[in-house]
Design an enzyme around this catalytic site. Structure first.
Site, PDB file in Angstrom:
ATOM      1  N   GLY A 266      -2.376 -13.455   7.999  1.00  0.00           N
ATOM      2  CA  GLY A 266      -0.974 -13.086   8.119  1.00  0.00           C
ATOM      3  C   GLY A 266      -0.824 -11.962   9.125  1.00  0.00           C
TER       4      GLY A 266
ATOM      5  N   LYS B 248       5.783   2.588  -4.202  1.00  0.00           N
ATOM      6  CA  LYS B 248       6.172   1.943  -2.942  1.00  0.00           C
ATOM      7  C   LYS B 248       7.309   0.960  -3.184  1.00  0.00           C
ATOM      8  CE  LYS B 248       5.663   0.463   1.378  1.00  0.00           C
ATOM      9  NZ  LYS B 248       4.573  -0.473   1.698  1.00  0.00           N
TER      10      LYS B 248
ATOM     11  N   ASN C 223      15.310  -1.012   1.593  1.00  0.00           N
ATOM     12  CA  ASN C 223      15.205  -2.256   2.346  1.00  0.00           C
ATOM     13  C   ASN C 223      16.502  -3.036   2.427  1.00  0.00           C
ATOM     14  OD1 ASN C 223      12.442  -1.511   2.366  1.00  0.00           O
ATOM     15  ND2 ASN C 223      11.852  -3.645   2.513  1.00  0.00           N
TER      16      ASN C 223
ATOM     17  N   SER D 297      13.957  -1.267   7.903  1.00  0.00           N
ATOM     18  CA  SER D 297      13.102  -1.902   6.913  1.00  0.00           C
ATOM     19  C   SER D 297      12.611  -3.271   7.384  1.00  0.00           C
ATOM     20  CB  SER D 297      13.849  -2.069   5.587  1.00  0.00           C
ATOM     21  OG  SER D 297      14.881  -3.033   5.712  1.00  0.00           O
TER      22      SER D 297
END
Length: 291
Positions: free
Chosen positions: A2, A173, A181, A242
């Site tokens: 990824g 987090k 976000n 974000s």
């Protein structure tokens, strides 16, 4: 596995430190990396590192360490890609948003996966070009190979600590992501400008309080000054948008189901109301449909 902004950043550091690195990513990235190497842009300028790149899961064959950096919604699909090619002694670590990816991937693969809390601001500046905007430290879950992995990452320029309470760090987090976000995505504003908006800090307070209530009901330890840490991000990463904002701008599915959406689902299971998180989740899902 990824090779987005996070995967490319840590891949670059490891390659520069002399490790053999293979990126598994999209065709445009693979073509760019094969032609020009992997490029890192930062305040110090631009630099390149030679890495291998492929679109195939067999890129993990022979690897000592596999960094899984895919979006949360692609966790099982990534597992299916790499499963046939993983060596028995390979260490697999999850550098993903959300709190349950390592658990989900471990269940799919039938072998341990080490969770990692990632604190870095990066974006892709183009195929094969990653821009570093700040930080880069990691908190790595405890395992038999974690000390060795942490030493290699730290030596490569990614300060890494090992903690048996990595899940707590992941929740910390997650709370940061839930606060920023969706709002950053819906407004397309960087954090520093975002918090200046009318009612934003009060809304973020509601979101954080809900997250903390759910975390504590789930047996997770959250620092008492978590909101101070949330607000500090608007200063230390003032120019950062974000990852959800970047996904929305590019018309890609976001990870909102695994951020605010996860808190909503976990809250429902534990009997904790989460109206602020539910609203942000709903608005981002609607914005995704509109685009």
């Amino acid at each position: 596995m990824g090779a987005g902004a996070v995967g490319c950043y840590y891949g670059f550091l490891l390659a520069k430190a002399g490790h053999a690195v293979t990126l598994i990513g999209r065709p445009a990235l693979v073509e760019a990396v094969r032609s020009d190497g992997l490029v890192l842009e930062s305040a110090a300028g631009a630099d390149s590192a030679p890495v291998q790149a492929t679109t195939d899961g067999n890129g993990v064959a022979g690897a000592d360490l596999v960094l899984v950096c895919v979006k949360s919604g692609d966790t099982e699909a990534a597992g299916a890609m790499i499963a046939p090619h993983l060596g028995r002694s390979a260490t697999i670590v999850s550098l993903q948003n959300g709190v349950d990816n390592a658990e989900r991937l471990a269940a799919f693969l039938g072998r341990p996966v080490v969770p990692v809390a990632v604190y870095v601001a990066t974006t892709m500046a183009g195929p094969g070009r990653v821009r570093h905007n700040g930080r880069g430290d990691l908190i790595l879950g405890a395992s038999e190979t974690s000390a060795r992995t942490a030493a290699a990452l730290t030596a490569a320029g990614a300060p890494t600590t090992v903690s048996a309470r990595a899940l707590d760090a992941l929740w910390g987090k997650l709370i940061m992501n839930c606060a920023y976000n969706a709002l950053s995505a819906l407004t397309q504003l960087p954090y520093g400008r975002l918090v200046q908006g009318e009612g934003v800090v009060a809304s973020m307070t509601d979101v954080v309080q809900e997250c903390v209530a759910v975390a504590e009901a789930a047996g997770v330890s959250v620092p008492s000054d978590i909101f101070d840490s949330v607000m500090a991000l608007s200063r230390t990463m003032a120019d950062q948008r974000s990852s959800t904002a970047q996904d929305l701008a590019r018309g890609r599915p976001s990870e909102i189901d695994h951020l605010n959406g996860y808190v909503v689902r976990k809250g429902a299971a534990l009997g904790i109301p989460t109206p602020a998180n539910r609203m942000l989740h709903t608005l981002v899902k609607l914005a995704e449909r509109a685009r």
